[in-house]
Design a protein around this motif. Structure first.
Motif, PDB file in Angstrom:
ATOM      1  N   UNK A  41      13.039  13.051   8.595  1.00 48.35           N
ATOM      2  CA  UNK A  41      13.860  12.629   7.447  1.00 48.35           C
ATOM      3  C   UNK A  41      14.646  11.379   7.839  1.00 48.35           C
ATOM      4  N   UNK A  42      15.271  11.432   9.018  1.00 45.94           N
ATOM      5  CA  UNK A  42      16.044  10.273   9.460  1.00 45.94           C
ATOM      6  C   UNK A  42      15.134   9.063   9.691  1.00 45.94           C
ATOM      7  N   UNK A  43      13.904   9.309  10.180  1.00 39.12           N
ATOM      8  CA  UNK A  43      12.977   8.190  10.401  1.00 39.12           C
ATOM      9  C   UNK A  43      12.694   7.467   9.081  1.00 39.12           C
ATOM     10  N   UNK A  44      12.487   8.237   7.997  1.00 33.06           N
ATOM     11  CA  UNK A  44      12.227   7.579   6.711  1.00 33.06           C
ATOM     12  C   UNK A  44      13.461   6.816   6.239  1.00 33.06           C
ATOM     13  N   UNK A  45      14.647   7.383   6.491  1.00 29.95           N
ATOM     14  CA  UNK A  45      15.870   6.680   6.070  1.00 29.95           C
ATOM     15  C   UNK A  45      16.071   5.412   6.898  1.00 29.95           C
TER      16      UNK A  45
END
Lengths: 207, 120
Positions: A41-45
Motif C-alpha cells: 500500500x505504501x509502495x503505491x502511495x
C-alpha cells in the motif's frame, strides 16, 4: 506402491515436526505477511507521490513548504520510540510486567508526540494555503504522510489496548504473542518513515 | 531439533545488545543525511541526493535486521522470503511507475507559453 506409502509417512513426520516448531500456529508469520501487504500500500502511495511530486499547478513547492528542523525532530521522536519499544520487549523476555508496561507507556507518549508534531505541521501548511486541494503534489503528499500518521495512531491505540490486557491478565503467552506482533508493526512504521523523510522531505528540498 | 528451534525463537526477538547497536547505527544513518541536506555540505545536489538515498537503503536494512529481526532462521526462513518478495514488488511498483510516467511526460506534445509558466 510401497514407495508411495513410505513417501506419505515421511511427509506426515515432517508435518508434525513443523507443528512442533510453531506452537503459536503461525500467527507471527501471518502478521508479517499482513505487514508486507501494508508495505505494498505504501509502495503505491510512494509511486503516486513520485509521479506527482512536480505537479504544482502554480502552487507552492517542497522548498517553499518543508521545514527540515521539524522533520528532524519528528524523525528523532520516532527513532527513540523504536528503541523504547525494544526495551519493552526486553523487559517482557525477562518476565518483568512493570518494566514492560513502563516502556510501553513511554513508547505511546513518544508516538503521541510524533502525531502531535505531524498535526502541527499539517495545520501550518493548511494555514499557509497549502491544502490537499491546492495541487496534485499536495494531494499526494497529504495522502502518503497522513496514511503513515494514521498507522501510528492505530499503533498508539493498540498499545493502549495491550496496557489494559497486561493489567488484567499479565504476561501470559497470548499477550506475549500480541506484543510481538505490535513490535513488528511499530518497527515497520519506522521503516516506512525512513522512506518518507528521505524521498519526500530530504530529496524534495535538495532538488 | 526441537531444542534448536526454541533456541532460534529466543534469539528471534533480539537481545539488548542488538537493539542498542541497531539504534546507534540508525542514529548515525539518520543524522548524516539530515546534516548533508540542511548544511549543504556537498555543493552538488545530485551527489547529495545519491548519498541520501544510499544511506536510507542502508538504514532500512539496519532496521530490518536489528529491529524486525528478519534472518534466514526466523519462522523457517519464510519471513525473509516474504520480505525479499515484497522488496522486489516495491521496487517494480515505484521504479516502474516513475520510469513509465517520466517517458510519458517526455513524449507529450510540446506545451505553450502560458502552460509553461505553471511548470516547475
Amino acid at each position: 506402491m510401497s514407495t508411495t506409502t513410505l513417501d506419505q509417512s515421511t511427509f506426515y513426520l515432517v508435518d508434525e515436526e513443523a507443528e512442533a516448531h510453531h506452537p503459536e500456529g503461525g500467527t507471527l508469520l501471518g502478521f508479517w505477511i499482513y505487514l508486507m501487504s501494508d508495505a505494498l500500500i505504501f509502495a503505491t502511495l510512494f509511486a503516486t507521490y513520485g509521479v506527482l511530486a512536480t505537479a504544482y499547478a502554480g502552487g507552492p513547492t517542497q522548498r517553499d513548504l518543508f521545514e527540515l528542523p521539524l522533520v528532524a525532530l519528528n524523525t528523532a521522536i520516532l527513532l527513540v520510540s523504536s528503541i523504547t519499544y525494544g526495551f519493552a520487549m526486553m523487559a517482557m523476555q525477562d518476565g518483568k510486567l512493570g518494566g514492560t508496561r513502563l516502556w510501553l507507556v513511554v513508547t505511546a507518549l513518544l508516538g503521541m508526540a510524533f502525531v502531535g508534531v505531524e498535526l502541527y505541521e499539517f495545520g501550518t501548511l493548511i494555514a499557509e494555503g497549502a491544502t490537499p486541494q491546492t495541487s496534485a503534489f499536495l494531494s499526494a503528499f497529504f495522502t502518503l504522510v497522513a496514511t503513515h500518521g494514521l498507522h501510528v495512531t492505530v499503533g498508539i491505540i493498540w498499545i493502549g489496548v495491550m496496557l489494559v490486557q497486561l493489567g488484567q491478565r499479565g504476561l501470559h503467552p497470548e499477550n506475549q504473542q500480541r506484543l510481538m506482533c505490535l513490535s513488528m508493526f511499530w518497527h515497520f512504521l519506522d521503516v516506512v518513515w525512513i522512506g518518507v523523510f528521505t524521498f519526500v522531505y530530504l530529496l524534495g528540498v535538495v532538488q | 531439533m526441537s531444542a534448536d528451534a526454541s533456541h532460534a525463537n529466543a534469539n528471534a526477538h533480539g537481545s539488548r545488545r542488538s537493539y542498542l547497536l541497531g539504534f546507534l547505527l540508525s542514529v548515525v544513518l539518520t543524522a548524516v543525511p539530515f546534516w548533508l541536506v540542511m548544511t549543504g555540505a556537498i555543493a552538488d545536489a545530485a551527489t547529495t541526493a545519491a548519498l541520501v538515498v544510499v544511506l536510507a537503503i542502508v538504514q532500512i536494512l539496519v532496521h530490518t535486521v536489528f529491529f524486525l529481526h528478519v534472518n534466514p532462521r526466523a519462522e523457517g526462513g519464510w519471513t525473509l522470503m516474504a520480505y525479499a518478495f515484497t522488496a522486489v514488488l516495491v521496487v517494480i511498483c515505484i521504479g516502474g511507475s516513475l520510469w513509465i510516467m517520466h517517458h510519458l511526460n517526455l513524449n507529450m506534445m510540446p506545451i505553450t507559453g502560458t502552460e509553461m509558466s505553471n511548470q516547475p
